[in-house]
Each structure stands twice: as C-alpha cells, then as structure tokens.
Design a protein around this motif. Structure first.
Motif: not given
Length: 315
Positions: A166-193
C-alpha cells in the motif's frame, strides 16, 4: 452435477441452466443485447464531492456495462474453463500461503507500481465486486478473497503484505458478510485493524453496501415466475438494508476523511422493491442467494465510476 441445474464452486452454488430450463427462459433473455445504464447524480460519500472532479466524470465513465449475459452467470472468482476457484480465492484463507497472498496484491514485477491502485479484499462479498471495479476504473485492480467464516483474523494475518504494497492514495475495498452480533464484533475488529494500516500510509478505505439476500435460489425463482411480473425472489429494499449488520460498524468510521461508503443496493431496486434481474433488462444479475454474477457486478460499474471520480478516488 449433483442436482439438475446446479453447479458447485467451492462451497457456493450458482445459477446454471440446463437445456430443459433454457427453453423456458430464452424468451426472458433473448432481447438482452447489453446492459444499458443510466447514471444518477446524487451518489453519496463521506466527503463533499469536488465539482471539477465530478464534471470530469461525466465523460470518463462507461455508458454501458460490457458483459452480455446469455442466461448463465458466474461469480468473478471462478475459472470458467476448469470450474474451480481462481488461486486468489482460497476457501480457507491464506495461512501458509502468504507468498500467494502477496502475489495476488502485486503486479508481476514485485515492488514496482506505476500508479496508485485499488485493492479488493474480503470474503465472497468482496470478491463478487471484482467485475464492477475492473470496469469502473482504469486503475490496476488487485484482489484476494476467502469463504465466509473460512479464515480467522484475516486483516491481522494480511498486515505484513498490505503494509508492503500500500501507498498514498491507494484504495482498499473491504467487504465481508455480517449476519449476527458475534460476526459484527469480529468485523469491527477487522475494520479497526485495516484503518490503522491504511491511515499509516495515507491510503483510503471504501466500503460497499451489500446487495439483497434472496429468500430462494434465483434458479428456483426463475422457474416459478410469470413473465413480466416480479419473481418469487422479490423483496423490499428496506428489509434488505435492515439485515446488513456491517452498516453499524461502517457508520462509526464514516466521519473519517479517509473512509468512504458507496450504497450499492439502491441500484438494484426500483421504488423500494428488489428483484434478481438487472434493472431495465431480463438478465439475472445474481448466481445464488446473495452473490452477484459477473454481469450483475459489471452493471454497477458506471455508478461506481462516478462515485470514484466525485470523491477523488480515481483519476
């Protein structure tokens, strides 16, 4: 083929019309010569669009999506010659395959990048966007993906190769299917990272709102439908959006100037109703319950192109 009309790709089941079904559906698709697309002017992002950039988008975006579906649609991660997943789609992730992961994120000449680029990563709900980005921008598009639930802590494990490419102004598209609260918490951790990785180099993150999830396999709905009417798969836009739990996580980050959100579902629905057909055509845009085929994904390209230009994410 274990069932009539059904082909398995990895663990995904996608639309495949056998001869007895083709005869029924030919009248539905015979008139489809291309996917004519009308642009809309009010694409929304997390920052105000630059007028000069927006004006330039009018002439630089494709007027039509390129594929001409012939009744069979497949997801972008499948090799049509072999029926197998492409190497950059690993069902159980890239553990012990980091060299492969790095090669998926780089050009053949590793370490040399002539321009900024778009990186599409995530589970199959990231991978099915691949055709949209390939047609929407002239920037290089690199990608890798895995099956939903097939790989734990993907962003943590991809941190080293991502920091390498990665370098300046690159675009990262990150998508995952989130279907329950546990997956939502995991997704939040991935997004923050991921945000920590991109913000360190001045790259941008683009989230794509998910497309509808159908109550039945589109293949079944096609067999049951009456021509000229909604298919049995049709659902409400409001219901589809309420099921997308990833939205709550994305809303927390939208205030950041380096985070963008593109709403996809509104381009597949009319007057609050969503159906399996590409709007304005009789072509099916989805290959199973919740994955776009190549044509359904490419249909999104002109809208996505406008969005990228309006928000300064693509030249």
């Amino acid at each position: 083929l274990k069932e009539p009309g059904l082909m398995k790709f990895g663990h995904f089941r996608c639309l495949f019309m056998v001869p007895w079904a083709v005869l029924f559906s030919l009248h539905l698709i015979a008139d489809v010569q291309g996917l004519e697309v009308l642009r809309i002017p009010n694409l929304q992002g997390s920052s105000e669009p630059n007028k000069d950039v927006a004006d330039a988008a009018i002439t630089s975006c494709p007027a039509q999506a390129v594929p001409k579906p012939a009744g069979i649609d497949f997801p972008a991660w499948v090799d049509l010659k072999t029926g197998q997943n492409l190497p950059c789609f690993q069902t159980y992730g890239f553990d012990f395959k980091m060299d492969l992961a790095l090669s998926c994120l780089t050009s053949p000449t590793v370490g040399l990048k002539e321009s900024r680029a778009i990186y599409v990563i995530g589970d199959s709900h990231g991978a099915h966007l691949l055709s949209a980005f390939q047609y929407a921008s002239k920037l290089p598009v690199f990608w890798l993906a895995w099956a939903k639930g097939g790989w734990d802590d993907p962003i943590k494990k991809l941190e080293a190769p991502l920091r390498q490419v990665l370098s300046k102004d690159d675009v990262v598209v990150f998508n995952e299917l989130v279907e329950n609260d546990q997956e939502q918490q995991s997704y939040r951790q991935q997004v923050d990272a991921l945000h920590k990785i991109t913000s360190a180099v001045g790259a941008k993150i683009l989230f794509i709102g998910d497309t509808p999830k159908w109550p039945q396999d589109p293949k079944i709905c096609l067999m049951k439908m009456t021509p000229g009417q909604e298919s049995p798969c049709a659902t409400s836009q409001e219901l589809s959006m309420s099921r997308q739990l990833s939205r709550k996580v994305i809303q927390e980050l939208k205030a950041s100037p380096d985070v963008f959100f593109f709403e996809a579902i509104e381009h597949y629905c009319k007057q609050g109703r969503c159906d399996i057909f590409i709007p304005g055509t009789s072509a099916i845009g989805f290959c199973d319950f919740d994955h776009m085929g190549k044509a359904g994904s490419a249909y999104l390209a002109p809208f996505l192109c406008d969005f990228l230009h309006r928000n300064g994410l693509a030249p």
